[in-house]
Design a protein around this motif. Structure first.
Motif, PDB file in Angstrom:
ATOM      1  N   GLY A  72      -7.414  -4.762  -6.713  1.00 25.95           N
ATOM      2  CA  GLY A  72      -8.722  -4.619  -6.083  1.00 25.95           C
ATOM      3  C   GLY A  72      -9.102  -5.861  -5.296  1.00 25.95           C
ATOM      4  N   ILE A  73      -8.789  -7.023  -5.817  1.00 27.94           N
ATOM      5  CA  ILE A  73      -9.064  -8.268  -5.098  1.00 27.94           C
ATOM      6  C   ILE A  73      -8.234  -8.328  -3.822  1.00 27.94           C
ATOM      7  CG2 ILE A  73      -8.883 -10.792  -5.196  1.00 27.94           C
ATOM      8  CD1 ILE A  73      -9.491 -10.497  -8.257  1.00 27.94           C
ATOM      9  N   ALA A  74      -6.997  -7.845  -3.874  1.00 27.42           N
ATOM     10  CA  ALA A  74      -6.161  -7.806  -2.667  1.00 27.42           C
ATOM     11  C   ALA A  74      -6.821  -6.930  -1.600  1.00 27.42           C
ATOM     12  CB  ALA A  74      -4.760  -7.285  -2.990  1.00 27.42           C
ATOM     13  N   ILE A  75      -7.383  -5.799  -2.003  1.00 21.83           N
ATOM     14  CA  ILE A  75      -8.072  -4.921  -1.057  1.00 21.83           C
ATOM     15  C   ILE A  75      -9.254  -5.646  -0.433  1.00 21.83           C
ATOM     16  CG2 ILE A  75      -9.510  -2.835  -0.898  1.00 21.83           C
ATOM     17  CD1 ILE A  75      -7.565  -1.566  -2.975  1.00 21.83           C
ATOM     18  N   VAL A  76     -10.017  -6.358  -1.249  1.00 19.56           N
ATOM     19  CA  VAL A  76     -11.161  -7.115  -0.726  1.00 19.56           C
ATOM     20  C   VAL A  76     -10.690  -8.189   0.248  1.00 19.56           C
ATOM     21  CG1 VAL A  76     -13.055  -8.682  -1.341  1.00 19.56           C
ATOM     22  CG2 VAL A  76     -12.633  -6.637  -2.717  1.00 19.56           C
ATOM     23  N   CYS A  77      -9.613  -8.880  -0.087  1.00 21.57           N
ATOM     24  CA  CYS A  77      -9.091  -9.924   0.811  1.00 21.57           C
ATOM     25  C   CYS A  77      -8.663  -9.336   2.150  1.00 21.57           C
ATOM     26  CB  CYS A  77      -7.929 -10.667   0.155  1.00 21.57           C
ATOM     27  SG  CYS A  77      -8.410 -11.766  -1.185  1.00 21.57           S
ATOM     28  N   TYR A  78      -7.949  -8.218   2.119  1.00 23.16           N
ATOM     29  CA  TYR A  78      -7.574  -7.567   3.383  1.00 23.16           C
ATOM     30  C   TYR A  78      -8.826  -7.197   4.174  1.00 23.16           C
ATOM     31  CZ  TYR A  78      -2.545  -6.916   2.483  1.00 23.16           C
ATOM     32  OH  TYR A  78      -1.197  -7.106   2.282  1.00 23.16           O
ATOM     33  N   SER A  79      -9.845  -6.717   3.485  1.00 17.38           N
ATOM     34  CA  SER A  79     -11.081  -6.332   4.165  1.00 17.38           C
ATOM     35  C   SER A  79     -11.766  -7.531   4.815  1.00 17.38           C
ATOM     36  CB  SER A  79     -12.032  -5.654   3.179  1.00 17.38           C
ATOM     37  OG  SER A  79     -11.444  -4.476   2.675  1.00 17.38           O
ATOM     38  N   VAL A  80     -11.745  -8.664   4.137  1.00 12.24           N
ATOM     39  CA  VAL A  80     -12.315  -9.882   4.709  1.00 12.24           C
ATOM     40  C   VAL A  80     -11.531 -10.292   5.954  1.00 12.24           C
ATOM     41  CG1 VAL A  80     -12.705 -12.364   4.319  1.00 12.24           C
ATOM     42  CG2 VAL A  80     -13.329 -10.701   2.541  1.00 12.24           C
ATOM     43  N   LEU A  81     -10.200 -10.224   5.869  1.00 11.19           N
ATOM     44  CA  LEU A  81      -9.375 -10.554   7.031  1.00 11.19           C
ATOM     45  C   LEU A  81      -9.672  -9.626   8.200  1.00 11.19           C
ATOM     46  CD1 LEU A  81      -5.996 -11.321   5.252  1.00 11.19           C
ATOM     47  CD2 LEU A  81      -7.365 -12.938   6.596  1.00 11.19           C
ATOM     48  N   ILE A  82      -9.834  -8.342   7.916  1.00 11.65           N
ATOM     49  CA  ILE A  82     -10.161  -7.379   8.976  1.00 11.65           C
ATOM     50  C   ILE A  82     -11.493  -7.736   9.609  1.00 11.65           C
ATOM     51  CG2 ILE A  82     -10.835  -4.976   9.392  1.00 11.65           C
ATOM     52  CD1 ILE A  82      -8.676  -4.214   7.264  1.00 11.65           C
ATOM     53  N   GLU A  83     -12.476  -8.023   8.775  1.00 12.35           N
ATOM     54  CA  GLU A  83     -13.792  -8.381   9.296  1.00 12.35           C
ATOM     55  C   GLU A  83     -13.716  -9.648  10.149  1.00 12.35           C
ATOM     56  OE1 GLU A  83     -18.262  -9.493   7.716  1.00 12.35           O
ATOM     57  OE2 GLU A  83     -16.824  -8.633   6.323  1.00 12.35           O
ATOM     58  N   GLN A  84     -12.995 -10.647   9.667  1.00  9.33           N
ATOM     59  CA  GLN A  84     -12.836 -11.881  10.446  1.00  9.33           C
ATOM     60  C   GLN A  84     -12.179 -11.598  11.789  1.00  9.33           C
ATOM     61  OE1 GLN A  84     -10.593 -14.496   7.853  1.00  9.33           O
ATOM     62  NE2 GLN A  84     -12.452 -15.448   7.050  1.00  9.33           N
ATOM     63  N   GLU A  85     -11.169 -10.759  11.780  1.00 12.51           N
ATOM     64  CA  GLU A  85     -10.447 -10.446  13.016  1.00 12.51           C
ATOM     65  C   GLU A  85     -11.357  -9.691  13.985  1.00 12.51           C
ATOM     66  OE1 GLU A  85      -7.343 -10.709  15.593  1.00 12.51           O
ATOM     67  OE2 GLU A  85      -7.350 -11.580  13.590  1.00 12.51           O
ATOM     68  N   GLU A  86     -12.095  -8.740  13.479  1.00 13.30           N
ATOM     69  CA  GLU A  86     -12.935  -7.906  14.340  1.00 13.30           C
ATOM     70  C   GLU A  86     -14.090  -8.669  14.981  1.00 13.30           C
ATOM     71  OE1 GLU A  86     -12.182  -3.485  12.444  1.00 13.30           O
ATOM     72  OE2 GLU A  86     -13.878  -4.644  11.695  1.00 13.30           O
ATOM     73  N   VAL A  87     -14.570  -9.705  14.333  1.00 17.13           N
ATOM     74  CA  VAL A  87     -15.680 -10.471  14.915  1.00 17.13           C
ATOM     75  C   VAL A  87     -15.197 -11.657  15.744  1.00 17.13           C
ATOM     76  CG1 VAL A  87     -17.289  -9.783  13.102  1.00 17.13           C
ATOM     77  CG2 VAL A  87     -16.058 -11.948  12.892  1.00 17.13           C
ATOM     78  N   GLY A  88     -13.895 -11.866  15.777  1.00 20.00           N
ATOM     79  CA  GLY A  88     -13.330 -12.974  16.545  1.00 20.00           C
ATOM     80  C   GLY A  88     -13.403 -12.716  18.041  1.00 20.00           C
ATOM     81  N   PRO A  89     -13.098 -13.734  18.822  1.00 22.05           N
ATOM     82  CA  PRO A  89     -13.201 -13.624  20.283  1.00 22.05           C
ATOM     83  C   PRO A  89     -12.208 -12.641  20.903  1.00 22.05           C
ATOM     84  CG  PRO A  89     -12.235 -15.725  19.648  1.00 22.05           C
ATOM     85  CD  PRO A  89     -12.668 -15.051  18.390  1.00 22.05           C
ATOM     86  N   ALA A  90     -11.030 -12.482  20.301  1.00 21.39           N
ATOM     87  CA  ALA A  90     -10.015 -11.569  20.852  1.00 21.39           C
ATOM     88  C   ALA A  90      -9.348 -10.821  19.700  1.00 21.39           C
ATOM     89  CB  ALA A  90      -8.987 -12.349  21.660  1.00 21.39           C
ATOM     90  N   PRO A  91     -10.031  -9.807  19.150  1.00 22.18           N
ATOM     91  CA  PRO A  91      -9.465  -9.082  18.000  1.00 22.18           C
ATOM     92  C   PRO A  91      -8.105  -8.464  18.317  1.00 22.18           C
ATOM     93  CG  PRO A  91     -11.759  -8.465  18.377  1.00 22.18           C
ATOM     94  CD  PRO A  91     -11.331  -9.300  19.549  1.00 22.18           C
ATOM     95  N   ASP A  92      -7.200  -8.580  17.361  1.00 26.31           N
ATOM     96  CA  ASP A  92      -5.862  -8.020  17.475  1.00 26.31           C
ATOM     97  C   ASP A  92      -5.844  -6.665  16.768  1.00 26.31           C
ATOM     98  OD1 ASP A  92      -3.170  -7.318  17.083  1.00 26.31           O
ATOM     99  OD2 ASP A  92      -2.540  -9.410  16.986  1.00 26.31           O
TER     100      ASP A  92
END
Length: 115
Positions: A45-65
């Motif tokens: 479950g923590i791994a799922i949360v970590c992936y979700s945080v990474l997704i959120e970080q990527e999506e709010v970044g200047p050039a989402p991949d």
């Protein structure tokens, strides 16, 4: 660790507790099996949360991949399926998945810190 980013709930499609009732055993487990199984579920479950945080970080970044986001979304689905199908009486698999996902969480945590 409760105040760490990986411990912070984020908006995600897969609930980290959704599989607990689904894969509950038909009879009571000995305490050691129950604790090991719950620990493995928690780590995944923590791994799922970590992936979700990474997704959120990527999506709010200047050039989402978009490819990176899609890959992490697929990884969430893989981990969620492992959680849903984890048989608490398969002690070797429970231990292996807990160990593998503990390593994964540490790696993802470093990625979050580096982002």
């Amino acid at each position: 660790m409760a105040d760490h980013r990986c411990g912070t709930p984020v908006d995600m499609e897969v609930s980290v507790t959704e599989s607990v009732a689904h894969n509950a055993p038909e009879s009571a487990l000995p305490a050691g099996l129950a604790v090991s199984h719950q620990t493995a579920l928690d780590i995944m479950g923590i791994a799922i949360v970590c992936y979700s945080v990474l997704i959120e970080q990527e999506e709010v970044g200047p050039a989402p991949d978009a490819d990176r986001v899609a890959k992490w979304e697929r990884e969430i689905e893989v981990v969620a399926e492992l959680r849903r199908t984890l048989d608490p009486r398969d002690t070797a698999r429970v231990q292996r998945l807990a160990d593998e996902h503990a390593v994964l969480v540490r790696r993802l945590d470093r990625m979050i810190d580096d982002h």
